[in-house]
Scaffold this motif. Sequence first.
Motif, mmCIF file in Angstrom:
data_model
loop_
_atom_site.group_PDB
_atom_site.id
_atom_site.type_symbol
_atom_site.label_atom_id
_atom_site.label_comp_id
_atom_site.label_asym_id
_atom_site.label_seq_id
_atom_site.Cartn_x
_atom_site.Cartn_y
_atom_site.Cartn_z
ATOM 1 N N UNK A 1 9.515 -4.389 -8.719
ATOM 2 C CA UNK A 1 9.484 -4.640 -7.280
ATOM 3 C C UNK A 1 8.531 -5.780 -6.980
ATOM 4 N N UNK A 2 8.603 -6.216 -5.728
ATOM 5 C CA UNK A 2 7.641 -7.185 -5.246
ATOM 6 C C UNK A 2 6.272 -6.523 -5.165
ATOM 7 N N UNK A 3 5.246 -7.266 -5.566
ATOM 8 C CA UNK A 3 3.915 -6.668 -5.437
ATOM 9 C C UNK A 3 2.908 -7.724 -5.092
ATOM 10 N N UNK A 4 1.790 -7.305 -4.558
ATOM 11 C CA UNK A 4 0.713 -8.231 -4.231
ATOM 12 C C UNK A 4 -0.093 -7.669 -3.084
ATOM 13 N N UNK A 5 -1.402 -7.643 -3.269
ATOM 14 C CA UNK A 5 -2.257 -7.057 -2.241
ATOM 15 C C UNK A 5 -2.334 -7.988 -1.037
ATOM 16 N N UNK A 6 -2.055 -9.278 -1.214
ATOM 17 C CA UNK A 6 -2.193 -10.200 -0.094
ATOM 18 C C UNK A 6 -0.991 -10.195 0.837
ATOM 19 N N UNK A 7 0.098 -9.523 0.416
ATOM 20 C CA UNK A 7 1.251 -9.444 1.305
ATOM 21 C C UNK A 7 0.959 -8.443 2.416
ATOM 22 N N UNK A 8 1.591 -8.649 3.548
ATOM 23 C CA UNK A 8 1.418 -7.671 4.624
ATOM 24 C C UNK A 8 2.232 -6.432 4.282
ATOM 25 N N UNK A 9 1.713 -5.238 4.647
ATOM 26 C CA UNK A 9 2.440 -4.009 4.329
ATOM 27 C C UNK A 9 3.900 -4.069 4.748
ATOM 28 N N UNK A 10 4.143 -4.692 5.913
ATOM 29 C CA UNK A 10 5.502 -4.778 6.436
ATOM 30 C C UNK A 10 6.443 -5.478 5.452
ATOM 31 N N UNK A 11 5.884 -6.462 4.715
ATOM 32 C CA UNK A 11 6.739 -7.216 3.802
ATOM 33 C C UNK A 11 6.817 -6.596 2.423
ATOM 34 N N UNK A 12 6.064 -5.543 2.205
ATOM 35 C CA UNK A 12 6.019 -4.972 0.872
ATOM 36 C C UNK A 12 5.896 -3.446 0.962
ATOM 37 N N UNK A 13 6.883 -2.826 1.595
ATOM 38 C CA UNK A 13 6.718 -1.411 1.942
ATOM 39 C C UNK A 13 6.562 -0.496 0.725
ATOM 40 N N UNK A 14 7.298 -0.788 -0.347
ATOM 41 C CA UNK A 14 7.253 0.127 -1.484
ATOM 42 C C UNK A 14 5.867 0.121 -2.116
ATOM 43 N N UNK A 15 5.326 -1.071 -2.287
ATOM 44 C CA UNK A 15 3.999 -1.226 -2.875
ATOM 45 C C UNK A 15 2.949 -0.472 -2.050
ATOM 46 N N UNK A 16 2.998 -0.666 -0.755
ATOM 47 C CA UNK A 16 2.023 0.000 0.112
ATOM 48 C C UNK A 16 2.255 1.497 0.141
ATOM 49 N N UNK A 17 3.508 1.871 0.058
ATOM 50 C CA UNK A 17 3.808 3.297 0.028
ATOM 51 C C UNK A 17 3.157 3.969 -1.153
ATOM 52 N N UNK A 18 3.160 3.300 -2.307
ATOM 53 C CA UNK A 18 2.602 3.921 -3.508
ATOM 54 C C UNK A 18 1.109 4.154 -3.345
ATOM 55 N N UNK A 19 0.371 3.135 -2.872
ATOM 56 C CA UNK A 19 -1.067 3.408 -2.789
ATOM 57 C C UNK A 19 -1.401 4.374 -1.658
ATOM 58 N N UNK A 20 -0.632 4.329 -0.590
ATOM 59 C CA UNK A 20 -0.871 5.288 0.481
ATOM 60 C C UNK A 20 -0.714 6.712 -0.040
ATOM 61 N N UNK A 21 0.393 6.920 -0.731
ATOM 62 C CA UNK A 21 0.675 8.256 -1.250
ATOM 63 C C UNK A 21 -0.367 8.664 -2.282
ATOM 64 N N UNK A 22 -0.741 7.731 -3.184
ATOM 65 C CA UNK A 22 -1.676 8.180 -4.218
ATOM 66 C C UNK A 22 -3.055 8.455 -3.630
ATOM 67 N N UNK A 23 -3.463 7.703 -2.609
ATOM 68 C CA UNK A 23 -4.761 8.012 -1.999
ATOM 69 C C UNK A 23 -4.733 9.399 -1.374
ATOM 70 N N UNK A 24 -3.635 9.683 -0.698
ATOM 71 C CA UNK A 24 -3.526 10.978 -0.032
ATOM 72 C C UNK A 24 -3.562 12.110 -1.063
ATOM 73 N N UNK A 25 -2.757 11.960 -2.109
ATOM 74 C CA UNK A 25 -2.659 13.034 -3.098
ATOM 75 C C UNK A 25 -3.961 13.226 -3.855
ATOM 76 N N UNK A 26 -4.623 12.103 -4.202
ATOM 77 C CA UNK A 26 -5.826 12.256 -5.019
ATOM 78 C C UNK A 26 -6.968 12.855 -4.217
ATOM 79 N N UNK A 27 -6.930 12.715 -2.902
ATOM 80 C CA UNK A 27 -8.025 13.285 -2.107
ATOM 81 C C UNK A 27 -7.911 14.806 -2.056
#
Lengths: 427, 406, 119
Positions: free
Chosen positions: B303-329
């Motif tokens: 997939x497309x990846x890159x921290x400098x992209x806006x979440x809107x342009x890279x939903x899958x990438x942002x979804x992964x870190x959002x989910x992992x932060x939530x789960x790991x907490x």
Amino acid sequence: MDTVNLEHLAGRRVLSLRGKSVGHIEEIRAEQDGDDMVVTEFHVGIFAAFERLSALALGTAVLDFFHLRHRDCLYRIPWDKIDISDPVRPRLRCTLEQLSQMKGGFESKRGAKSSKGLGIARWSTVLRFALAVFLCAAAVCAVLWYMTAARPPFGEQDRQFEGPGNVAHGKLVFAAGDCASCHATPGQPDRLRLGGGMAIASPFGTFRPPNISPDAVDGIGGWTVTDLANALIGGVSPKRDHYYPAFPYTSFTSIKPDDVKDLYAYLKTLPKVSGRVPPPDPALLFSIRRSVGIWKLLFFRQRSTAARFDGDPLHDRGAYLVETISHCAECHSTRNAFGAIKPGTRFAGGIDPQGTGFVPNITQDRLRGWTENDIARMLKTGETPNHGRVGSSMSDVVTNTAMLPDSDRQAIARYIKGLPPIATPRP
Amino acid sequence: MKKLLEISLGIVTSVGGFLEVGSMATAAQAGATFGFQLIWAILLGTICIIFLVEMAGRFAAVSGHTIADGIRERFGFNAFLWPLLATLLVNFMVMSAEIGGVSIAAELATGIGFQWWALPVAFLAWLFLWKGTFGFIEKGVAILGLVTLCFVVGAVMLEPDWRQVAAGAVPSLPGHDAASYWFMAVSILGASISPYLFMFYSSGAVEDHWDKTYLGTNRAIAGLGMSFGGTISLGVLIVAALVLGAHGINQVNDYHQLPLMLIPIFGFWGFVLLVASLAIACFGATLEIGLQQAYLVAQGFGWTWGEDLKPRNDPAFCGVYTLSLLLTAIPIALGLDPLKLTIFSMAVTAASLPLTVVPFLILLNDERYVGEHGNGMISNAAVILIVALGFVLAVVSIPLQILGGS
Amino acid sequence: MDLLRDLLDKQVLDRKQVKIGKVDGLVAELRQGKPPRVVAVELGSITLARRLGSRPGRLMAWLAARFGGERHAEPHRIAWNKVRNIGVDVEVDVDVRRTGIFDWQDWLRDRVIGRIPGA
């Protein structure tokens, strides 16, 4: 066109004509042929894998170190000598003698292909499966636990419930909400003694509306107005438990804050009744309160309403009363297997959730012959246009709607008249 | 001059990446229980990570690929699945431990129980990832991370017997608690050789558009930065050995014992420094691991990846870190002891290393990827030996530790 | 060219250099008396799941059809004549927005990520 997915060939064991393994396919070579890319060769054997990984020297060294280099290491087999029509089971099309002439340029001693790796493969499948199951289960549990917590929508400091409520108006909210029909102590005539306890049977167990009289011990005398708001709008008790949706907070959730305030003020004026009702006796599935959290995730949207507004003040007042306060849809709809209203059957009637009969369709499918005045009169007197009377629990409802001002009954009638026709679902 | 600035910034960054809850907790435990005896484990771990980080940077600079890309392409998806799952799992545990570390720091500072902090910490980390850019996260966290130098200062101020410290650099057999000795050695190795660290480094190199001109920079950053990080771990171990031992604490089994470490040296400010170090180091690591999880999944599936992209342009990438932060907490929010989780996840890291490091080594000997910049014999041998040692020790000592129970 | 080494599992870029996935599968046409001809590359979770076994493959196909509709019941294919350049990455002459490959990402953006403030 007969096609095959080449990626399935990767790592597959090739069987000879006699069903003997000659090695695994490690590479597929293709060449440009005019405009086409055509497959020319299959490379089979462990050295083909090393070749693919550019680790020939390393691999040879490792094999030599463990004295494992006694196997046929690399065959370059032309495309027509392997049948790949079933890519999961590639088969050799030539004899082993012919095969031995296709050996790659590596010195190798003769020897049978070992069947090493089978045990490991089985182990890894078990492990992989166990790991996946465990991870998924843990993740699902954790997420569910988090998501099903009962969170009251309002904090104690919420400003919108500040100030005294209007008792007279609260009385109307109380009547329109039909509260007494469920919460009045059964077996006595005073509908304002709200000791609760009437048994409501449902497919999900027996529920008993609690004591909501202002008794500080057994009733809700200790409640603040935000507690009431959290119960009506969030379906959450002051002890942060979910209420069972036998309490129709699914409709009440869109109640206006001022109405909560007035209702609270009115409830405070009613007589105190002591005594608690027995705890609910839900079916096994719902005996854990937390499971209501799942139900809410699926079927409950806080502060949302199904009402349609069109700008006409009378119609919109009716929408608010019908959909929110008077929660008509809660009885006049069919419910799904989880006890939630099927959106497509809203107001189209169905089996009474209490199992005592059939609740009528109140969309224009059945009420076409009724005028607005007919509906308003029914809500006041209980008389239907064909000189009958409404029965069973609707008669309790009419006791309450009769106390509303004429304009509110007219508003309800207008909104009901505007409901699009939906055929009564078959039971 | 520009290169010099880049190198120093890189060094600071890698210190930020190196020092996290794992290094601090394992070093403190080892120091309290075994004095200077486990210094060799820190040294070995540091040597190994120097090599690995250098390789990761070299690989990214020469081939333009991240490690995850390379392993997937070269070994095929079916084989790649194993390192992927192992790394995701290990990262999950370590990230949970990091969130626990920040939460503990918050508890020490405020007195409110750590489990209440887990979700706010995760949310704050998410906010950084959501709004921040790669450079902001990398550099901001790194510069704040310099506060952990207080451990080195503390170690020097305590004036340890340097001959004894040097003696600890040579592995020796334990006089007592053999099982826990080896388990701690494994945990230290796992804490130093974090797969997320060198994988993150390669993603970072690609995000920063490194090319072959960066090879020298890369070598300097890897060598100096990781040694720097190792020195701080060493500082923690020395301080723990001298201070905690003097207070009669020879087993750190509670985070609340940690503030004691710096108080005799710096007084009240010691407490502040420790809380700040713990919070900043762990928070930085949380960000990096969260990002690494997203990199790993996105790179693994193309997939497309890159921290400098806006979440809107890279939903899958942002979804992964959002989910992992939530789960790991969640484990921390449910009250799982962060210290136990930390030590255990470090040991699991050590056990999982061969899965990631071996394919990576093969890639670094593949001319099609790295051309003439392939690995030399020394780096191959060093990494294989240390990783094999960590793996064997882990396989032996983890069951012992679980059965023996501490 | 070595198909497994040089093509399978490589990063795929579309016409605008967007990373759209990886080469998950290669489709060849079997011809009577002539060598098999590569006709397409496949992308997507269904192909990927099929490589793990027939059961995961069926499960994924069912899931994709269930949530993505008929359009997603089959893996995404890109015809071989659209493949332009095979190097470190594989470039294809396709505009990803005209395919269904990013449908799920669009869904994720519209329904989840895009709704979070600051996205």
